[in-house]
Design a protein around this motif. Sequence first.
Motif, PDB file in Angstrom:
ATOM      1  N   LEU A 311      37.619  52.814  36.828  1.00 52.49           N
ATOM      2  CA  LEU A 311      36.576  51.798  36.859  1.00 52.49           C
ATOM      3  C   LEU A 311      37.079  50.366  36.693  1.00 52.49           C
ATOM      4  O   LEU A 311      36.347  49.420  37.003  1.00 52.49           O
ATOM      5  CB  LEU A 311      35.535  52.079  35.767  1.00 52.49           C
ATOM      6  CG  LEU A 311      34.826  53.439  35.864  1.00 52.49           C
ATOM      7  CD1 LEU A 311      33.934  53.649  34.658  1.00 52.49           C
ATOM      8  CD2 LEU A 311      34.026  53.537  37.153  1.00 52.49           C
ATOM      9  N   LEU A 312      38.315  50.197  36.200  1.00 51.85           N
ATOM     10  CA  LEU A 312      38.833  48.846  35.998  1.00 51.85           C
ATOM     11  C   LEU A 312      40.026  48.514  36.896  1.00 51.85           C
ATOM     12  O   LEU A 312      40.078  47.427  37.479  1.00 51.85           O
ATOM     13  CB  LEU A 312      39.249  48.652  34.527  1.00 51.85           C
ATOM     14  CG  LEU A 312      38.144  48.607  33.471  1.00 51.85           C
ATOM     15  CD1 LEU A 312      38.719  48.221  32.123  1.00 51.85           C
ATOM     16  CD2 LEU A 312      37.034  47.628  33.872  1.00 51.85           C
ATOM     17  N   ALA A 313      40.972  49.441  36.982  1.00 51.28           N
ATOM     18  CA  ALA A 313      42.219  49.140  37.694  1.00 51.28           C
ATOM     19  C   ALA A 313      41.998  48.669  39.137  1.00 51.28           C
ATOM     20  O   ALA A 313      42.626  47.690  39.566  1.00 51.28           O
ATOM     21  CB  ALA A 313      43.143  50.353  37.658  1.00 51.28           C
ATOM     22  N   PRO A 314      41.115  49.321  39.916  1.00 50.77           N
ATOM     23  CA  PRO A 314      40.931  48.850  41.307  1.00 50.77           C
ATOM     24  C   PRO A 314      40.417  47.409  41.383  1.00 50.77           C
ATOM     25  O   PRO A 314      40.696  46.699  42.354  1.00 50.77           O
ATOM     26  CB  PRO A 314      39.904  49.834  41.872  1.00 50.77           C
ATOM     27  CG  PRO A 314      40.014  51.050  41.025  1.00 50.77           C
ATOM     28  CD  PRO A 314      40.319  50.537  39.651  1.00 50.77           C
ATOM     29  N   VAL A 315      39.682  46.991  40.383  1.00 50.25           N
ATOM     30  CA  VAL A 315      39.110  45.642  40.381  1.00 50.25           C
ATOM     31  C   VAL A 315      40.120  44.632  39.862  1.00 50.25           C
ATOM     32  O   VAL A 315      40.266  43.531  40.402  1.00 50.25           O
ATOM     33  CB  VAL A 315      37.820  45.613  39.529  1.00 50.25           C
ATOM     34  CG1 VAL A 315      37.189  44.228  39.552  1.00 50.25           C
ATOM     35  CG2 VAL A 315      36.835  46.653  40.025  1.00 50.25           C
ATOM     36  N   GLN A 316      40.845  45.002  38.797  1.00 51.26           N
ATOM     37  CA  GLN A 316      41.822  44.093  38.204  1.00 51.26           C
ATOM     38  C   GLN A 316      42.952  43.759  39.170  1.00 51.26           C
ATOM     39  O   GLN A 316      43.602  42.725  39.040  1.00 51.26           O
ATOM     40  CB  GLN A 316      42.376  44.705  36.908  1.00 51.26           C
ATOM     41  CG  GLN A 316      41.350  44.740  35.776  1.00 51.26           C
ATOM     42  CD  GLN A 316      41.838  45.526  34.574  1.00 51.26           C
ATOM     43  OE1 GLN A 316      42.583  46.504  34.718  1.00 51.26           O
ATOM     44  NE2 GLN A 316      41.405  45.106  33.394  1.00 51.26           N
ATOM     45  N   ALA A 317      43.165  44.624  40.147  1.00 49.49           N
ATOM     46  CA  ALA A 317      44.208  44.354  41.147  1.00 49.49           C
ATOM     47  C   ALA A 317      43.888  43.116  41.976  1.00 49.49           C
ATOM     48  O   ALA A 317      44.774  42.558  42.635  1.00 49.49           O
ATOM     49  CB  ALA A 317      44.374  45.574  42.055  1.00 49.49           C
ATOM     50  N   HIS A 318      42.640  42.650  41.946  1.00 45.98           N
ATOM     51  CA  HIS A 318      42.231  41.482  42.727  1.00 45.98           C
ATOM     52  C   HIS A 318      42.261  40.185  41.906  1.00 45.98           C
ATOM     53  O   HIS A 318      41.682  39.177  42.334  1.00 45.98           O
ATOM     54  CB  HIS A 318      40.841  41.712  43.319  1.00 45.98           C
ATOM     55  CG  HIS A 318      40.822  42.744  44.396  1.00 45.98           C
ATOM     56  ND1 HIS A 318      40.911  42.431  45.751  1.00 45.98           N
ATOM     57  CD2 HIS A 318      40.756  44.112  44.336  1.00 45.98           C
ATOM     58  CE1 HIS A 318      40.888  43.539  46.451  1.00 45.98           C
ATOM     59  NE2 HIS A 318      40.787  44.575  45.628  1.00 45.98           N
ATOM     60  N   GLY A 319      42.892  40.222  40.777  1.00 45.57           N
ATOM     61  CA  GLY A 319      43.133  39.009  39.997  1.00 45.57           C
ATOM     62  C   GLY A 319      41.872  38.308  39.555  1.00 45.57           C
ATOM     63  O   GLY A 319      40.956  38.916  38.995  1.00 45.57           O
ATOM     64  N   THR A 320      41.785  36.984  39.840  1.00 47.54           N
ATOM     65  CA  THR A 320      40.662  36.163  39.387  1.00 47.54           C
ATOM     66  C   THR A 320      39.339  36.661  39.951  1.00 47.54           C
ATOM     67  O   THR A 320      38.317  36.696  39.242  1.00 47.54           O
ATOM     68  CB  THR A 320      40.878  34.699  39.787  1.00 47.54           C
ATOM     69  OG1 THR A 320      42.104  34.230  39.227  1.00 47.54           O
ATOM     70  CG2 THR A 320      39.733  33.817  39.289  1.00 47.54           C
ATOM     71  N   PHE A 321      39.348  37.052  41.221  1.00 49.11           N
ATOM     72  CA  PHE A 321      38.123  37.576  41.805  1.00 49.11           C
ATOM     73  C   PHE A 321      37.677  38.846  41.076  1.00 49.11           C
ATOM     74  O   PHE A 321      36.492  39.059  40.829  1.00 49.11           O
ATOM     75  CB  PHE A 321      38.319  37.860  43.293  1.00 49.11           C
ATOM     76  CG  PHE A 321      37.093  38.429  43.952  1.00 49.11           C
ATOM     77  CD1 PHE A 321      35.942  37.667  44.110  1.00 49.11           C
ATOM     78  CD2 PHE A 321      37.096  39.739  44.422  1.00 49.11           C
ATOM     79  CE1 PHE A 321      34.811  38.202  44.720  1.00 49.11           C
ATOM     80  CE2 PHE A 321      35.966  40.276  45.030  1.00 49.11           C
ATOM     81  CZ  PHE A 321      34.814  39.498  45.178  1.00 49.11           C
ATOM     82  N   GLY A 322      38.632  39.663  40.715  1.00 48.14           N
ATOM     83  CA  GLY A 322      38.305  40.867  39.967  1.00 48.14           C
ATOM     84  C   GLY A 322      37.683  40.536  38.614  1.00 48.14           C
ATOM     85  O   GLY A 322      36.747  41.217  38.159  1.00 48.14           O
ATOM     86  N   ASP A 323      38.173  39.478  37.967  1.00 47.60           N
ATOM     87  CA  ASP A 323      37.591  39.057  36.683  1.00 47.60           C
ATOM     88  C   ASP A 323      36.142  38.620  36.863  1.00 47.60           C
ATOM     89  O   ASP A 323      35.285  38.900  36.011  1.00 47.60           O
ATOM     90  CB  ASP A 323      38.403  37.914  36.073  1.00 47.60           C
ATOM     91  CG  ASP A 323      39.792  38.367  35.627  1.00 47.60           C
ATOM     92  OD1 ASP A 323      39.960  39.575  35.384  1.00 47.60           O
ATOM     93  OD2 ASP A 323      40.679  37.495  35.506  1.00 47.60           O
ATOM     94  N   LEU A 324      35.850  37.942  37.974  1.00 45.43           N
ATOM     95  CA  LEU A 324      34.470  37.526  38.246  1.00 45.43           C
ATOM     96  C   LEU A 324      33.566  38.737  38.444  1.00 45.43           C
ATOM     97  O   LEU A 324      32.402  38.758  37.998  1.00 45.43           O
ATOM     98  CB  LEU A 324      34.419  36.625  39.468  1.00 45.43           C
ATOM     99  CG  LEU A 324      35.062  35.242  39.335  1.00 45.43           C
ATOM    100  CD1 LEU A 324      35.032  34.512  40.673  1.00 45.43           C
ATOM    101  CD2 LEU A 324      34.344  34.434  38.275  1.00 45.43           C
TER     102      LEU A 324
END
Length: 391
Positions: A311-324
């Motif tokens: 639930l987190l790793a695929p999103v965190q791979a996108h850096g700042t956009f993932g944080d948003l």
Amino acid sequence: MDQDTSEGPGPEGAISALVDALRGDESIVADTVRILLDTVPGYDDVSTDSLERSTRRNIRLSTQVIRDGHVPTGEDLTEAEELATERLAQGVSLGSVLSGFRVSMSVILERLLALAPTHGVTASEALSFSTGLWALADAFSSRALRVYQEQGIAAAAADSARRLQWIVDAVVRGHEPVELRRGVTAYAVPTDRAVRAFHLTRLQQEGLDPTGLVQFVLASVPGALAAPYGSAAVGILPDEGAVPQVPVELLLAVGPAVVPEDLPRSYLTATRVHEAALATGLGGAVDLERLSWRSGVATSPDTTRVLEQRLLAPVQAHGTFGDLLLESLAAYLDNDLNIARAAAAIPVHVNTLRYRLRRYEDLTGVDTQNLNTVVEIAWVLAARKGMNRSR
């Protein structure tokens, strides 16, 4: 007072005779003891021998002033310290001690004025002596007052230390029944309703002195007991239902309501609540009810790791956009899945929030409206919040 005894109307022999007469007059002792017991409260448990000794000591001090023409200062009056210490141990109040000394000086002065003419001491000399004796009374009172103040401060400090240690032991380790009952009575621990143990810390590392934590609890919760315990504060809350209001920079972990004998069990739960609250980024006041499912985050790290990968790793791979995306997801959950409120909380346009949620679902392959998925996302975001705090 400086008295010239070498010539004039007060020859040395007359003064010596007056001093000898006062020292040998046993009626001064008898009258002083009688008046003390009849008129000054607090002397009922003081023995006659003790009163007689102190009266003779006063006579010796007074005749020394008459003979030497010099009034000692409070610093020089060790007799005052000895008497004050003795009377304090006998339970006599400071007011009674000071009144008692003035009674003694009054009897001595009365006898001095009666004996002075028979030994050739003039009225002016007798008046000078009486001035010196009252100055002696003032110096004595000053020294006795300081002794009582110092002893009172020391006694208060000792009482405070005993109280704080009792609180810590009652909460953390438990007391034997007799000691528990003593403290419950002495420190007004409620016995007509349950109580709750607590563990209070600061979430920031600055200012770890627990004194402020203790003061916060005592000022915020009527009837609470608190004591320093390492860098934390621990203690007892009266069980009034709701957990007290606590600023988010503090973490007040509260155990379940118990009888005083079971406070260690309540405290053990409070420490587990504290650990779980830290692990999930909670602040303020937290008990089991508020903690709810978050208690599992602290005890199930393997579950957290599995959820992070999904639930987190695929999103965190996108850096700042993932944080948003994660910020938007957290706002969505915090506002009960209400798009409008969540968008206003960030703030972004509602369409922006909807776009971000769809992107999150695309990256992770989950449905953010599925109940199980919502619980899992809440779990992993809580763990992430706790991890970010610890860094």
